[in-house]
Design an enzyme around this catalytic site. Structure first.
Site, PDB file in Angstrom:
ATOM      1  N   VAL A  75     -11.136  -9.868  56.464  1.00 16.54           N
ATOM      2  CA  VAL A  75     -10.900  -8.535  55.910  1.00 16.54           C
ATOM      3  C   VAL A  75     -10.450  -8.661  54.463  1.00 16.54           C
ATOM      4  O   VAL A  75      -9.498  -9.368  54.162  1.00 16.54           O
ATOM      5  CB  VAL A  75      -9.854  -7.775  56.740  1.00 16.54           C
ATOM      6  CG1 VAL A  75      -9.535  -6.433  56.103  1.00 16.54           C
ATOM      7  CG2 VAL A  75     -10.344  -7.584  58.167  1.00 16.54           C
TER       8      VAL A  75
ATOM      9  N   CYS B 169     -11.804  -8.156  66.746  1.00 17.41           N
ATOM     10  CA  CYS B 169     -10.616  -7.693  66.019  1.00 17.41           C
ATOM     11  C   CYS B 169      -9.577  -7.169  67.016  1.00 17.41           C
ATOM     12  O   CYS B 169      -9.869  -6.240  67.780  1.00 17.41           O
ATOM     13  CB  CYS B 169     -10.989  -6.605  65.025  1.00 17.41           C
ATOM     14  SG  CYS B 169      -9.566  -5.986  64.092  1.00 17.41           S
TER      15      CYS B 169
END
Length: 352
Positions: free
Chosen positions: A47, A128
């Site tokens: 990310v 995630c």
């Protein structure tokens, strides 16, 4: 860099990028052992951090396939600002997998239509563990919703076939046979390869990745003839051979290890100084990387090199690119692209 298209009626979406044998991720995964004498090496999605300059840096140090950061499909297909900020690329950025966070077929197909001309494959994020993402049905939530996940894979493969590769990056279930069943269903849906992170959604990154689980899953889907990539705890080159030999995986995806040492797959135990100079070059060449993000990349690399603590603190107190470049010039023998020995030094070249 290409401008990302919208889906308005007056704009024609370009056709998917033409994949060659040299850029086809699946071909690379299947043949790397034969062509290079080693398993395939992959820089996983981070990310914010897997932006174009860092991807280019990793490619210079024996990384075969690189991922973009996860991009939220819902925001990307609806918001022009998200398209500008979330994804940039160029003709040299290949093989590239664009990872997507998505919870429905419609958004996925719109997203893929928009990025297909600029990448070699799309990866669905099924790993995630952030609670907000799970509540939205994204990330780890998908490994508990195999019907939807397989529908999304089928939809993409049904539309694009071998013109675009589709991957799923999953975590393991508490009950491993659930993961085996999921992987078998994904194979039947047409997934090109599966990446398995050897942790459950509740396992902290400080705990070792479960290589026994990855090995068990691979052994139980071997008849499907779909490659599996192992993810978790790859911090040096020897881990590549250790992990693949033990699990039977076709290659390894590194994430945190590459953030600290982008040259790990090239055999460097710690980040070499040449990485710092090359990273600076790509940041300035491509532009657009937020200052704080550049600063954090440099911090991760320099910390792994055991830069003196007072200097690390001094660097982190800087506020802009001009002061940061001046600080590098004052503190180190800092070479630019085109100068003799640029990008070749290993040790930190302190001036004092």
């Amino acid at each position: 860099m290409p401008t990302m298209p919208t889906l308005s009626d007056d704009i024609v979406i370009p056709k998917p990028k033409l994949i060659t044998r040299e850029t086809d991720p699946l071909h690379i995964i299947k043949t790397r052992q034969k062509t290079h004498g080693r398993p395939v090496t992959i820089a996983g999605p981070m990310v914010r951090y897997s932006k174009l300059p860092f991807r280019q840096l990793c490619r210079e140090y024996d990384v075969d396939i690189v991922y973009s950061p996860m991009i939220l499909a819902r925001e990307y297909v609806r918001n022009e600002h998200a398209r500008i900020s979330d994804f940039s690329t160029n003709s040299e950025d290949t093989p590239l997998i664009v990872q997507v966070g998505v919870n429905n077929v419609a958004d996925l197909l719109k997203f893929v239509e928009m990025v297909a001309p600029y990448c070699d494959g799309v990866g669905i994020n099924c790993g995630c563990p952030i609670k907000e993402q799970i509540r939205e049905g994204i990330g780890c939530a998908l490994i508990y919703n195999p019907g939807l996940l397989c529908d999304m894979v089928r939809a993409v493969k049904g539309k694009y076939g071998d013109k675009l590769r589709i991957e799923t990056k999953i975590r393991i279930h508490e009950e491993l046979n659930e993961t085996v069943n999921l992987c078998r269903e994904l194979c039947e849906a047409g997934v090109d390869w599966i990446t398995i992170h050897g942790r459950t959604r509740r396992t902290r990154s400080s705990q070792p990745a479960n290589l026994d689980a990855i090995k068990y899953i691979i052994e139980n889907i071997r008849d499907k003839n779909v490659p599996v990539i192992a993810n978790g705890d790859c911090f040096k080159l020897s881990d590549l051979e250790r992990i693949t030999t033990y699990t039977g995986a076709s290659g390894v995806m590194a994430v945190r290890g590459l953030l600290s040492n982008p040259a790990l797959f090239a055999g460097y135990e710690t980040c070499p100084w040449g990485c710092i100079e090359k990273f600076w070059y790509w940041v300035l060449e491509f532009g657009g990387l937020p200052f704080q993000l550049t600063l954090h990349h440099l911090y991760c690399m320099l910390e792994s090199m055991d830069l003196r603590k007072p200097l690390l603190k001094e660097m982190m107190n800087l506020k802009n690119y001009i002061s940061l470049i001046d600080w590098f010039d004052k503190t180190f023998y800092f070479k630019r692209f085109g100068e003799d020995e640029f990008g070749k030094a290993v040790e930190i070249p302190y001036k004092n």
